[in-house]
Design an enzyme around this catalytic site. Structure first.
Site, PDB file in Angstrom:
ATOM      1  N   TYR A 102      99.911  61.563  65.004  1.00 12.96           N
ATOM      2  CA  TYR A 102      99.557  62.378  66.170  1.00 12.96           C
ATOM      3  C   TYR A 102      98.155  62.025  66.675  1.00 12.96           C
ATOM      4  CZ  TYR A 102      97.388  65.995  68.799  1.00 12.96           C
ATOM      5  OH  TYR A 102      96.651  66.625  69.763  1.00 12.96           O
ATOM      6  N   GLU A 146      89.946  66.224  67.793  1.00  9.81           N
ATOM      7  CA  GLU A 146      91.287  66.303  67.198  1.00  9.81           C
ATOM      8  C   GLU A 146      91.211  66.725  65.727  1.00  9.81           C
ATOM      9  OE1 GLU A 146      93.987  66.373  68.696  1.00  9.81           O
ATOM     10  OE2 GLU A 146      93.484  65.547  70.642  1.00  9.81           O
ATOM     11  N   ASP A 162     102.863  66.866  68.453  1.00 12.55           N
ATOM     12  CA  ASP A 162     102.259  67.951  67.676  1.00 12.55           C
ATOM     13  C   ASP A 162     103.198  69.154  67.719  1.00 12.55           C
ATOM     14  OD1 ASP A 162     101.988  68.967  70.223  1.00 12.55           O
ATOM     15  OD2 ASP A 162      99.884  69.553  69.997  1.00 12.55           O
TER      16      ASP A 162
END
Ligand code: SF4
Length: 336
Positions: free
Chosen positions: A99, A16, A117
């Site tokens: 997120y 991520e 997102d």
């Protein structure tokens, strides 16, 4: 993508962070390299920062790499090397926003937190016809509430993955193929012809231009570099001695510049003057000239933070992309 279906919170977090502001195709080899070099979060924590920045080289937004290292050390020192398991604790980690915390909590632990997102913002704003800008506090709250309400609480990981994939492959930013979309009949943007307008944003991004002159001072086989330690772009990376001005200077004007004269001895000659290079960052456009200078004796009073290295060693330091571009440009390549 190798991280799909991944349950290891360290690898989810790593992927991520790498994918923030980075396309999957670009981020994928970096993910593989980091995973191979640091199989566990403690391996990452124990690595020297320069090594991590070197591995990150070319990916941009270097604060992500520094936060990655900081957080790995934090988990090693304050969480016994074990990734936190509660959403609130994940959110407290440096460099982790809502997120990323929701992605880790749902994918690794099956916790009911909805991800939000760019893909999800787009899908929701179009499908529900939400005209509130996505970059305001009110807008963010509206979208966060809605996405949390929509979340399939029993299968949060599948739901999160599905809505992000739907945005990435079907409801794409430009010209989505609505004719084949399973949601076409109930999509508000489709009904109201708002597909190309949504999602709304309130601010236009302003970019500032900066003008760099990199002085490549050659003494025999030696060269000077410095580490960028100030709170500015590229913190922690290396660069050549820098002269920043209000605009790019031509060779004669540069030679008359007081600061330049304070660094370079008058008898030293400019051997090459590059064409302008540029690099677009999110908030800045960097314009750079590379000025190669040959000196016949070591610089008398080089600033304290300059390091004198051999040219062969240049490749062991992490440089911003614009310097890499210069070094890779064969026509302007330094004589390694
Ligand atoms: S119909 Fe078009 S705009 Fe609406 S959700 Fe489907 S792809 Fe997106």
């Amino acid at each position: 993508m190798p991280w799909k279906g991944e349950k290891n919170p360290y690898l989810i977090w790593l992927s991520e962070i790498i994918l923030q502001q980075t396309r999957v195709a670009q981020g994928l080899p970096y993910f593989e390299r980091f995973k191979a070099a640091y199989p566990t979060i403690v391996d990452l924590a124990n690595a020297p920062e320069d090594e991590i920045l070197k591995l990150w080289e070319g990916l941009g937004y270097y604060s992500r790499a520094r936060n990655l290292h900081f957080t790995a050390k934090d988990i090693r020192d304050n969480h016994g090397g074990i990734f936190p398991v509660e959403y609130e604790d994940i959110l407290k980690l440096k460099g982790v926003g809502t997120y990323t915390a929701a992605a880790i909590a749902s994918f690794a632990y099956g916790l009911p937190y909805a991800v939000l997102d760019g893909n999800v913002f787009r899908v929701l704003s179009r499908y529900f016809g939400i005209k509130e800008p996505i970059d305001t506090t009110t807008g963010k709250k509206i979208f966060a509430k809605l996405s949390q309400e929509l979340l399939a609480k029993k299968r949060p990981a599948d739901y999160n993955q599905a809505i992000m994939d739907f945005g990435a492959t079907q409801c794409v930013p430009a010209n989505p193929n609505c004719k084949i979309c399973p949601l076409v009949k109930s999509c508000t943007a489709q009904k109201e012809d708002l597909i190309n307008q949504l999602p709304f944003k309130s601010k236009k991004l302003k970019r500032r231009s900066r003008f760099f002159h990199y002085l490549i001072i050659n003494y025999g086989n030696e060269i000077w570099i410095r580490k960028r330690t100030e709170k500015d772009i590229w913190q922690g990376l290396y660069e050549f001695p820098l002269l920043e001005t209000e605009k790019l200077l031509d060779r004669k004007t540069l030679e008359r510049n007081k600061e330049y004269q304070g660094i370079i001895p008058p008898e030293a000659g400019i051997t090459r003057f590059s064409t302008p290079f540029s690099q677009q960052l999110t908030h800045q456009k960097i314009n750079a000239l590379f000025v190669e200078i040959t000196v016949e004796k070591p610089l008398g009073e080089a600033p304290e933070d300059w390091v004198n290295i051999s040219r062969e060693d240049l490749k062991t330091y992490a440089f911003p992309r614009i310097i890499d571009l210069y070094l890779q440009d064969k026509s302007l390549y330094l004589n390694f």
